[in-house]
Design a protein around this motif. Structure first.
Motif, PDB file in Angstrom:
ATOM      1  N   GLN A 167       6.138  17.483   3.969  1.00 60.71           N
ATOM      2  CA  GLN A 167       5.935  16.038   3.980  1.00 60.71           C
ATOM      3  C   GLN A 167       5.163  15.605   5.224  1.00 60.71           C
ATOM      4  O   GLN A 167       4.217  14.794   5.144  1.00 60.71           O
ATOM      5  N   LEU A 168       5.532  16.134   6.370  1.00 59.35           N
ATOM      6  CA  LEU A 168       4.870  15.767   7.616  1.00 59.35           C
ATOM      7  C   LEU A 168       3.419  16.238   7.621  1.00 59.35           C
ATOM      8  O   LEU A 168       2.512  15.525   8.125  1.00 59.35           O
ATOM      9  N   GLN A 169       3.192  17.445   7.115  1.00 54.16           N
ATOM     10  CA  GLN A 169       1.820  17.926   7.048  1.00 54.16           C
ATOM     11  C   GLN A 169       0.948  17.019   6.162  1.00 54.16           C
ATOM     12  O   GLN A 169      -0.216  16.737   6.475  1.00 54.16           O
ATOM     13  N   SER A 170       1.539  16.545   5.050  1.00 59.28           N
ATOM     14  CA  SER A 170       0.794  15.636   4.158  1.00 59.28           C
ATOM     15  C   SER A 170       0.488  14.314   4.863  1.00 59.28           C
ATOM     16  O   SER A 170      -0.625  13.774   4.762  1.00 59.28           O
ATOM     17  N   GLU A 171       1.475  13.805   5.572  1.00 61.98           N
ATOM     18  CA  GLU A 171       1.264  12.546   6.285  1.00 61.98           C
ATOM     19  C   GLU A 171       0.235  12.708   7.395  1.00 61.98           C
ATOM     20  O   GLU A 171      -0.570  11.806   7.670  1.00 61.98           O
ATOM     21  N   ILE A 172       0.279  13.851   8.090  1.00 59.82           N
ATOM     22  CA  ILE A 172      -0.704  14.101   9.141  1.00 59.82           C
ATOM     23  C   ILE A 172      -2.112  14.151   8.564  1.00 59.82           C
ATOM     24  O   ILE A 172      -3.078  13.588   9.139  1.00 59.82           O
ATOM     25  N   GLU A 173      -2.303  14.798   7.396  1.00 59.57           N
ATOM     26  CA  GLU A 173      -3.626  14.855   6.769  1.00 59.57           C
ATOM     27  C   GLU A 173      -4.136  13.466   6.397  1.00 59.57           C
ATOM     28  O   GLU A 173      -5.317  13.140   6.559  1.00 59.57           O
ATOM     29  N   GLU A 174      -3.206  12.637   5.885  1.00 63.45           N
ATOM     30  CA  GLU A 174      -3.596  11.266   5.520  1.00 63.45           C
ATOM     31  C   GLU A 174      -4.015  10.470   6.760  1.00 63.45           C
ATOM     32  O   GLU A 174      -5.017   9.715   6.749  1.00 63.45           O
ATOM     33  N   LEU A 175      -3.278  10.635   7.842  1.00 63.73           N
ATOM     34  CA  LEU A 175      -3.630   9.927   9.074  1.00 63.73           C
ATOM     35  C   LEU A 175      -4.954  10.415   9.648  1.00 63.73           C
ATOM     36  O   LEU A 175      -5.753   9.629  10.184  1.00 63.73           O
ATOM     37  N   LYS A 176      -5.205  11.713   9.559  1.00 60.34           N
ATOM     38  CA  LYS A 176      -6.485  12.247  10.024  1.00 60.34           C
ATOM     39  C   LYS A 176      -7.645  11.672   9.215  1.00 60.34           C
ATOM     40  O   LYS A 176      -8.723  11.376   9.756  1.00 60.34           O
ATOM     41  N   ARG A 177      -7.408  11.565   7.900  1.00 61.24           N
ATOM     42  CA  ARG A 177      -8.487  11.012   7.044  1.00 61.24           C
ATOM     43  C   ARG A 177      -8.806   9.565   7.449  1.00 61.24           C
ATOM     44  O   ARG A 177      -9.960   9.155   7.574  1.00 61.24           O
ATOM     45  N   ARG A 178      -7.782   8.754   7.673  1.00 61.84           N
ATOM     46  CA  ARG A 178      -7.989   7.358   8.081  1.00 61.84           C
ATOM     47  C   ARG A 178      -8.628   7.293   9.464  1.00 61.84           C
ATOM     48  O   ARG A 178      -9.429   6.390   9.766  1.00 61.84           O
ATOM     49  N   ASP A 179      -8.261   8.250  10.307  1.00 61.98           N
ATOM     50  CA  ASP A 179      -8.847   8.276  11.646  1.00 61.98           C
ATOM     51  C   ASP A 179     -10.353   8.484  11.562  1.00 61.98           C
ATOM     52  O   ASP A 179     -11.140   7.843  12.279  1.00 61.98           O
ATOM     53  N   VAL A 180     -10.793   9.376  10.653  1.00 56.38           N
ATOM     54  CA  VAL A 180     -12.226   9.636  10.496  1.00 56.38           C
ATOM     55  C   VAL A 180     -12.941   8.389   9.959  1.00 56.38           C
ATOM     56  O   VAL A 180     -14.017   7.995  10.430  1.00 56.38           O
ATOM     57  N   GLU A 181     -12.323   7.770   8.961  1.00 53.81           N
ATOM     58  CA  GLU A 181     -12.944   6.584   8.359  1.00 53.81           C
ATOM     59  C   GLU A 181     -13.052   5.445   9.365  1.00 53.81           C
ATOM     60  O   GLU A 181     -14.091   4.742   9.442  1.00 53.81           O
ATOM     61  N   LEU A 182     -12.001   5.238  10.107  1.00 51.63           N
ATOM     62  CA  LEU A 182     -12.042   4.153  11.094  1.00 51.63           C
ATOM     63  C   LEU A 182     -13.041   4.454  12.207  1.00 51.63           C
ATOM     64  O   LEU A 182     -13.683   3.535  12.766  1.00 51.63           O
ATOM     65  N   THR A 183     -13.150   5.727  12.586  1.00 50.85           N
ATOM     66  CA  THR A 183     -14.147   6.092  13.609  1.00 50.85           C
ATOM     67  C   THR A 183     -15.553   5.797  13.112  1.00 50.85           C
ATOM     68  O   THR A 183     -16.400   5.245  13.869  1.00 50.85           O
ATOM     69  N   LYS A 184     -15.845   6.140  11.839  1.00 51.76           N
ATOM     70  CA  LYS A 184     -17.182   5.848  11.286  1.00 51.76           C
ATOM     71  C   LYS A 184     -17.414   4.328  11.226  1.00 51.76           C
ATOM     72  O   LYS A 184     -18.520   3.829  11.477  1.00 51.76           O
ATOM     73  N   LEU A 185     -16.344   3.596  10.838  1.00 57.26           N
ATOM     74  CA  LEU A 185     -16.493   2.152  10.725  1.00 57.26           C
ATOM     75  C   LEU A 185     -16.806   1.509  12.091  1.00 57.26           C
ATOM     76  O   LEU A 185     -17.584   0.559  12.197  1.00 57.26           O
ATOM     77  N   SER A 186     -16.175   2.095  13.112  1.00 59.64           N
ATOM     78  CA  SER A 186     -16.384   1.529  14.445  1.00 59.64           C
ATOM     79  C   SER A 186     -17.807   1.794  14.951  1.00 59.64           C
ATOM     80  O   SER A 186     -18.299   1.100  15.840  1.00 59.64           O
ATOM     81  N   GLU A 187     -18.488   2.766  14.393  1.00 57.62           N
ATOM     82  CA  GLU A 187     -19.819   3.148  14.868  1.00 57.62           C
ATOM     83  C   GLU A 187     -20.941   2.506  14.032  1.00 57.62           C
ATOM     84  O   GLU A 187     -22.119   2.652  14.352  1.00 57.62           O
ATOM     85  N   THR A 188     -20.591   1.880  12.901  1.00 56.87           N
ATOM     86  CA  THR A 188     -21.649   1.313  12.050  1.00 56.87           C
ATOM     87  C   THR A 188     -22.255   0.068  12.728  1.00 56.87           C
ATOM     88  O   THR A 188     -21.584  -0.648  13.479  1.00 56.87           O
ATOM     89  N   GLU A 189     -23.561  -0.203  12.409  1.00 48.65           N
ATOM     90  CA  GLU A 189     -24.273  -1.349  12.956  1.00 48.65           C
ATOM     91  C   GLU A 189     -24.412  -2.478  11.927  1.00 48.65           C
ATOM     92  O   GLU A 189     -24.924  -3.545  12.210  1.00 48.65           O
ATOM     93  N   ASP A 190     -23.922  -2.192  10.722  1.00 50.52           N
ATOM     94  CA  ASP A 190     -23.972  -3.194   9.658  1.00 50.52           C
ATOM     95  C   ASP A 190     -22.730  -4.051   9.779  1.00 50.52           C
ATOM     96  O   ASP A 190     -21.610  -3.638   9.405  1.00 50.52           O
ATOM     97  N   HIS A 191     -22.943  -5.247  10.306  1.00 54.64           N
ATOM     98  CA  HIS A 191     -21.798  -6.104  10.578  1.00 54.64           C
ATOM     99  C   HIS A 191     -21.158  -6.593   9.294  1.00 54.64           C
ATOM    100  O   HIS A 191     -19.918  -6.724   9.235  1.00 54.64           O
TER     101      HIS A 191
END
Length: 548
Positions: A272-296
């Motif tokens: 269960q923890l491994q699954s939750e960690i994978e989900e959090l990592k995925r959101r971390d990647v998406e949020l990192t990309k969102l923070s770097e976009t220039e399209d407001h």
């Protein structure tokens, strides 16, 4: 060869009646030769005329004439041969001094003649009036001891002063002022002392024999007891080892089951923890990309969907690593300590007062129902060596009855001399024991140490009237218990069947009335220090006790 021929010739010239060399040899019609006196005496004694060797019988008494030729031959043999001794290893063996060829055993010695004689040659001293006055004694190898060395006379006086034998001439010389007496008188005095000494010795022999019998009985009992105790100890330790192994296996199984359950729970949590960690990592990647976009516009449109705070983690990640065996380890530690104490036991002190008892949690439960008591049943038999003379044992020594007539019993140090009592052969110790008896008339049922007195009419010899025994008195109308000459009356309906329960380690002795149910009559509480022997006393005629 010459020695063989000489020996053969001597045997040929012996009379077959007296076994000595022929004297006045005569021949009878069958051809055999005898001493004239021997064959005449033989015919007079038997009343028939027959040959002692070949058994040929003659109608008339044969006329006996001296065999002259044989007489001359014997004279030559006597002069040419020396006497042949007849050796013997028998203590005190003395040879006849008159036997010529073969020396026979002397039966008497003559102090007058200073010679020893066999049965044949002593006859002259018994028949001749002159020789009858000679002093005859038991055969003596050194007759010179009976002769005075100074006067060469027979020692016929005893000197009390010098404690020695003397002759008549000594009395008138150097022993004149001494206390003298005849040997016969002194012998009579000493004989009385000897009799007293013999009586004392015989008494000591009997005492030693009684002690020997007691020691042998004790050794026999020791051997039987040691074998029984060894077997019982082996059974106890085998059961203990089996119980420990079963407990060990059960505890191990419980620990493995708890381990398995906790591991399974932990593996589920890990997944269960491994699954939750994978989900959090995925959101971390998406949020990192969102923070770097220039399209407001894109940022603002996607932000509400991605920038959602994660909920608090409800997952319980605790794994139970404690096992509920602490109490067990404490009990096993107590058991180990007690076993260590047992291993240090010695048997010099039978009470073992320094040894602590087993914890109450480790002792077997007290029996309650009759079936619980029966598991401790023991086989008992009455000992005939202890039975009073008016007690009769029957039914393979499991029943005792009292009668008017005395029964023949051999003497034995364990037998009761005055009280109508009998003990069992078996000594009980170190364990739990139970037995039942049926009684009639008036009877006493109890146990005692083996050291209880057996002789005399004192109360110390009676069951319950000393410190060594405990007993239940039964009659048709009442019960009572006795110990150390103290009575305790009991109130209970009488019953003809009594159960006796002995818990030796716990120091309890209980008496039960057995009918449709078991009723406790009385329980003694003490400390037993020696093996206990069940015993019975019958107080009235026609009373009896039977071991069930």
């Amino acid at each position: 060869m010459a020695e063989a021929d000489s020996s053969l010739s001597q045997d040929q010239f012996n009379c077959s009646v007296c076994l000595d060399i022929l004297k006045d040899p005569v021949s009878i019609p069958c051809g055999h030769n005898y001493c004239m006196t021997c064959i005449t005496s033989y015919w007079d004694l038997t009343g028939e005329y027959s040959c002692p060797q070949c058994r040929e019988t003659f109608i008339m008494r044969p006329a006996l004439r001296r065999n002259t030729l044989l007489t001359e031959v014997l004279e030559k043999i006597k002069t040419g041969l020396s006497p042949i001794p007849c050796p013997s290893t028998e203590p005190g063996y003395v040879e006849c001094d008159l036997c010529m060829l073969r020396r026979f055993k002397a039966v008497k010695s003559c102090l007058t003649c200073l010679a020893s004689y066999c049965e044949v040659h002593i006859q002259s001293h018994q028949e001749s009036e002159a020789l009858k006055r000679h002093v005859l004694v038991e055969p003596h190898g050194n007759l010179q001891q009976h002769i005075c060395t100074k006067h060469q006379k027979v020692l016929q006086i005893f000197c009390r002063t010098d404690q020695m034998g003397i002759c008549y001439l000594c009395v008138t010389s150097e022993h004149r002022a001494h206390d003298t007496i005849t040997p016969e008188t002194e012998r009579a005095t000493k004989q009385i002392q000897l009799g007293m000494t013999l009586t004392e010795i015989k008494k000591k022999i009997k005492e030693k024999q009684r002690k020997l019998a007691k020691v042998q009985d004790a050794m026999g009992f020791l051997k039987v007891s040691a074998e029984r105790e060894t077997q019982e100890s082996a059974t106890i330790f085998t059961d203990l080892i089996d119980s420990i192994e079963k407990t060990y296996n059960k505890v191990t199984e419980l620990i493995r089951d708890q381990e398995k359950n906790e591991v399974e729970k932990g593996e589920g949590l890990v997944e269960q923890l491994q699954s939750e960690i994978e989900e959090l990592k995925r959101r971390d990647v998406e949020l990192t990309k969102l923070s770097e976009t220039e399209d407001h516009i894109h940022f603002l449109q996607i932000f509400p969907f991605l920038c959602i705070h994660p909920e608090d983690d409800p997952t319980n990640v605790t794994i139970n690593t404690n096992f509920p065996s602490e109490a067990l380890r404490k009990e096993m530690s107590r058991l180990k300590n007690h076993l260590d104490e047992i291993s240090k036991w010695g048997f010099e002190n039978p009470t073992q007062a320094a040894i602590s008892p087993l914890p109450s949690t480790m002792q077997p439960p007290e029996p309650i129902k009759r079936n619980d008591f029966l598991q401790y049943s023991c086989q008992l038999t009455l000992d005939p060596n202890t039975a009073y003379e008016r007690l009769y044992l029957s039914e393979e020594n499991t029943k005792v009855s009292r009668s008017l007539e005395a029964h023949f019993y051999s003497e034995h140090p364990d037998r009761f001399e005055f009280w109508d009592q009998v003990l069992c052969k078996e000594g009980l110790s170190g364990t739990r024991c139970y037995w039942e008896v049926e009684w009639s008339g008036a009877a006493e049922i109890g146990v005692t140490y083996k050291k209880i007195k057996r002789k005399g009419m004192e109360q110390d010899s009676r069951l319950g009237y000393n410190k060594k025994s405990w007993t239940l008195c039964c009659s048709s109308y009442t019960y009572s218990v006795w110990h150390n000459n103290k009575e305790t009356e009991l109130r209970a309906p009488t019953c003809t069947t009594i159960g006796v329960y002995l818990d030796f380690p716990a120091g309890t002795l209980s008496f039960y009335s057995i009918s449709d149910s078991m009723i406790l009559l009385h329980k003694f509480k003490t400390t037993f220090t020696e093996p206990l022997y069940p015993g019975f006393c019958l107080k009235e005629y026609n009373s009896s006790v039977t071991i069930c």
